[in-house]
Structure formats: C-alpha cells, structure tokens
Scaffold this motif. Structure first.
Motif, PDB file in Angstrom:
ATOM      1  N   LYS A 222       0.839  -1.196   0.000  1.00 29.85           N
ATOM      2  CA  LYS A 222       0.000   0.000   0.000  1.00 29.85           C
ATOM      3  C   LYS A 222       0.874   1.245   0.000  1.00 29.85           C
ATOM      4  N   GLN A 223       0.314   2.314  -0.519  1.00 25.88           N
ATOM      5  CA  GLN A 223       0.975   3.612  -0.479  1.00 25.88           C
ATOM      6  C   GLN A 223       0.056   4.630   0.185  1.00 25.88           C
ATOM      7  N   ASP A 224       0.616   5.424   1.091  1.00 25.68           N
ATOM      8  CA  ASP A 224      -0.191   6.461   1.717  1.00 25.68           C
ATOM      9  C   ASP A 224      -0.231   7.711   0.831  1.00 25.68           C
TER      10      ASP A 224
ATOM     11  N   GLN B  44       3.903   0.784   2.405  1.00 21.56           N
ATOM     12  CA  GLN B  44       3.697  -0.046   3.590  1.00 21.56           C
ATOM     13  C   GLN B  44       3.328  -1.459   3.158  1.00 21.56           C
ATOM     14  N   PHE B  45       3.748  -2.443   3.953  1.00 18.96           N
ATOM     15  CA  PHE B  45       3.375  -3.831   3.732  1.00 18.96           C
ATOM     16  C   PHE B  45       2.419  -4.244   4.841  1.00 18.96           C
ATOM     17  N   VAL B  46       1.258  -4.745   4.468  1.00 14.89           N
ATOM     18  CA  VAL B  46       0.245  -5.153   5.434  1.00 14.89           C
ATOM     19  C   VAL B  46       0.009  -6.654   5.287  1.00 14.89           C
ATOM     20  N   GLU B  47       0.367  -7.422   6.322  1.00 16.98           N
ATOM     21  CA  GLU B  47       0.197  -8.875   6.246  1.00 16.98           C
ATOM     22  C   GLU B  47      -1.283  -9.233   6.206  1.00 16.98           C
ATOM     23  N   GLN B  48      -1.627 -10.152   5.316  1.00 14.58           N
ATOM     24  CA  GLN B  48      -3.007 -10.586   5.171  1.00 14.58           C
ATOM     25  C   GLN B  48      -3.349 -11.612   6.251  1.00 14.58           C
TER      26      GLN B  48
END
Length: 332
Positions: A299-301, A307-311
């Motif tokens: 994701k990008q803000d 950012q990396f967001v774990e599923q």
C-alpha cells in the motif's frame, strides 16, 4: 522453533549446567532463558512490518547477544538466589541463549547467529513445529524433573532427551538430501531448465518435503513424500515482478525482497497488489492455489510512502491445510 520447544531445550540445557546443584530451579531458569531471545517479536508493536521482519531473529538470536547478556542475567539471579555462584548462573544463561538460535537455524527463517553480519543461517531441515522433535524431548525432561537432583536417573533421562532430539536434527539433514535428489531427478526427467532449487520440510513433519524451483520467468512448486510412488508434479507460478512498476525501486520493497531472498511473486486480487513470500509455501495443496502462508498487501499512503500489510489467516485455512497435509504425507 515454537515457544514450547525452546522452553524444553532451555530447561534441558539448564539442567545440564546446574541441575545437580540447584535441582528444578536450573530447569526453570533455563526455560525462562530459552524464551528471552524471542522477545524481539514485540518490535512489531513499535515499528513497520518490514523493519520488524528484519529485526526478528536478529540481534537477540546472535552469539553477541548471548555473550553480552548472559553475565547480566547471571549476576541478577545470583543476587537473590541461595546459590550464589555468579559464574554458574552466567553459564546457564549463556548456553540457554545460544542453543536457542542454533536450533532456530535449522528452520526456513533461520537466524543471524553471527550478527552484526547480515547473513542468516538457515539449514531448512525442520519445520518450526515438529512433534517428532519436541514430544520425546518433553517426555524425558518430565521424567528427569521428578527425580532427585543428585540422582543418576535424572541425568540419564535429561541426557537421553538431548541425545534423541539432537540425533533427529542430524537425521533431517539426510532426509533433506534424499528429497533434494528426488526433486533434482524429477527436473532432469521432465527436461526442466532451472536456475536454483530450494527445499524444505512441509509443516509438522519430515516425511513430506517441498521445493521451490526458479526458472527465467516463473517459479515451480512441488511436493515429495517418501511414500510417493508417482513422479513429482510441479505447479507453475509466474513471477509477475513487472507488476511492481516503479515500486520495485522503493527502499521498503527492496528490503522485503532481500528478506525473502528473492523468492517472491506479485499477484493482484480484488484491486490489491500482493507480495507473496514463496519460502513458506501455500495454505492449500489444491492445484493453482494462490493462498500463500505469508502474503502482504503493498500500500501507499497519501505521501507515497510504501507499507506492507500482512493478510490475515482464517482458522478454516489451517484446518484445510492439516487435512491436505495428512493426505499428501501418505503418498501419491
């Protein structure tokens, strides 16, 4: 390895160092020491996902950490315990600390045993949870626990647990080699040209093994059980690295690629750009499964920061995997 296994190993090591002098307290402090290196997991509460992954099994899993902090913990314990030998307590903590990352080095994630060097030592011969390693070890530790501290049986039981668990670890290297030979032969028979191959045990056992195979444009994933009678089949997963676009040059993306040692594919799902770490396989053995164990949304803000967001994993995914594993272990 999992926390229970590290507690058992730490307790057994504590018993070797001071069991004859302080009895079950040696096991207690050894068990505590065996869990301390894993406190680095709390870094995930204070930093981003990628940085936390870099920290995990880093400094706290190194020889440097063991050498620096064993005397500190040894001094603290010697201050309030009746047994005042600082050197004895320091050695207990040192050996409990250092055997923790040595055991972890046998797993797929590995450890920075030689920190500050960045290279992780990862033999990939045992899964992070393996009942064949842990259960016999636990049984003999409990048997030792109920013996008098000066009893020869106590030392025998504890030593037997250590010998059996260590012998099993050595056996896993042989099993890994046998599986590698099978994968290599299958690739040759199927005339598949490849760059590199990476093998590891499937969850909870060392009978079923998996392999990641890199080709120019794709990765092949295959399984082999020592009970197999059919030839190995490989599933093809396109790399899709081009889907990263300009993100490929982002610092966080490069850090994640380095963490996964280049074993990754990019997929798109429901409008999400997903980074899939291949080293730990998929949650299902169904053909063409895209449910990877470690999957992160990129994701990008608003400022363009990545950012990396774990599923999240679903409980039913784990149940399905256990069922698939049992079926596949029995062979094809």
């Amino acid at each position: 390895m999992d926390s229970l296994t590290q507690i058992i190993l730490g307790a057994a090591v504590g018993e070797v160092v001071l069991g004859k002098k302080v009895g079950n307290k040696a096991m207690l402090y050894g068990a505590i020491a065996g869990t301390i290196p894993d406190l680095d997991i709390f870094s995930s509460y204070f930093t981003d996902t990628v940085t936390a992954l870099q920290i995990h099994r880093g400094f706290t899993h190194s020889i440097v950490f063991s050498a620096l902090f064993a005397p500190i913990f040894g001094w603290l314990v010697s201050r309030y315990e009746r047994y005042k030998d600082f050197k004895g307590w320091a050695w207990l903590f040192f050996w409990a600390f250092v055997t923790h990352p040595i055991l972890d080095a046998h797993t797929t994630w590995g450890t920075q045993l030689f920190w500050p060097l960045h290279e992780r030592l990862a033999f990939k011969t045992i899964f992070v949870i393996d009942p064949l390693y842990t259960v016999p070890f636990l049984v003999f530790l409990i048997m030792a626990m109920f013996q008098q501290r000066t009893s020869k049986k106590r030392r025998l039981y504890n030593k037997t647990g250590l010998i059996l668990s260590s012998a099993y670890l050595l056996l896993t290297f042989f099993l890994k080699w046998m599986a590698f030979i099978k994968f290599e032969a299958a690739l040759k028979d199927q005339q598949i040209a490849y760059k590199q191959i990476d093998t590891r045990p499937a969850p909870l056992n060392t009978i079923l093994w998996s392999a990641n195979v890199e080709t120019d444009t794709a990765y092949l994933l295959g399984y082999y059980s020592f009970f197999d009678t059919e030839s190995i089949k490989f599933e093809t997963y396109e790399k899709n690295h081009e889907l990263l676009g300009d993100l490929a040059n982002d610092e966080k993306v490069q850090q994640m690629i380095n963490i996964s040692k280049g074993w990754y594919i990019i997929t798109e799902k429901d409008g999400k750009l997903l980074y899939n770490d291949l080293r730990f396989g998929v949650l299902s053995m169904e053909e063409g499964s895209q449910d990877f164990v470690f999957q992160y949304e990129i994701k990008q803000d608003s400022q363009g920061k990545v950012q990396f967001v774990e599923q999240e994993k679903r409980p039913r995914d784990a149940k399905k995997l256990m069922s698939d594993l049992w079926t596949r272990i029995k062979g094809k």
